[in-house]
Design an enzyme around this catalytic site. Structure first.
Site, PDB file in Angstrom:
ATOM      1  N   CYS A  95       0.880  -1.166   0.000  1.00 48.22           N
ATOM      2  CA  CYS A  95       0.000   0.000   0.000  1.00 48.22           C
ATOM      3  C   CYS A  95       0.921   1.221   0.000  1.00 48.22           C
ATOM      4  O   CYS A  95       2.019   1.142  -0.543  1.00 48.22           O
ATOM      5  CB  CYS A  95      -0.974  -0.027   1.177  1.00 48.22           C
ATOM      6  SG  CYS A  95      -0.170  -0.013   2.794  1.00 48.22           S
ATOM      7  N   SER A  96       0.519   2.299   0.617  1.00 50.87           N
ATOM      8  CA  SER A  96       1.375   3.490   0.652  1.00 50.87           C
ATOM      9  C   SER A  96       2.618   3.252   1.502  1.00 50.87           C
ATOM     10  O   SER A  96       3.736   3.557   1.086  1.00 50.87           O
ATOM     11  CB  SER A  96       0.609   4.693   1.196  1.00 50.87           C
ATOM     12  OG  SER A  96      -0.447   5.024   0.335  1.00 50.87           O
TER      13      SER A  96
END
Length: 163
Positions: A95-96
């Site tokens: 993800c981020s």
């Protein structure tokens, strides 16, 4: 002398940043899914990449060959049909930063996947280390969806996009 002081400053800032990232991940993650580093991922020949960010983030940029599985509206059944039947296939979820990806990876572990990893530092760390991200047309891009202003402080390279 100035160059030496500047070099020491850069090294200490980088070490501090990594330590803070470690503390951030420790705060939010249970570490039930093992991390894989950027350098370890780069050595992999065959791996399934799953992007646990929202579609609007994925559309801005993602790792090449990744599949968007989302987070808020993650659908286990839809994801399972896209995955290899061999539950020992190496899967890396990102993800981020590596927080949402742990949640998605845990769901896949519960389905019997045994070779699943969470990308340490996520797409932000991938970009911070100078790696290529691609857009929906599979063309390299410097744009990275920065999630929000608070989390964007972890992204040091690339062009921050918020919508």
């Amino acid at each position: 002398m100035k160059n030496l002081i500047f070099l020491i400053f850069l090294i200490s800032v980088n070490s501090f940043s990594q330590k803070n990232l470690h503390q951030l991940l420790k705060k939010y993650n249970t570490e039930s899914v093992p991390y894989i580093s950027i350098s370890e991922l780069q050595k992999e020949k065959e791996v399934v990449l799953l992007d646990a960010r929202e579609p609007k983030e994925f559309e801005v940029s993602h790792l090449k060959n990744a599949m968007c599985v989302g987070y808020d509206f993650f659908n286990l059944e839809n994801t399972l049909v896209k995955l290899p039947k061999n539950k020992n296939t190496k899967i890396v979820v990102y993800c981020s930063l590596g927080i949402r990806s742990e949640d998605i990876a845990e769901k896949l572990q519960k389905e019997g996947f045994t070779n699943i990893f969470n990308l340490y530092g996520g797409i932000f760390e991938w970009k911070n280390q100078g790696n290529i991200t691609v857009n929906l047309q599979n063309n390299p891009t410097e744009k990275i969806h920065a999630f929000n202003k608070e989390w964007s402080k972890w992204l040091h390279k690339g062009e921050k996009i918020y919508e």
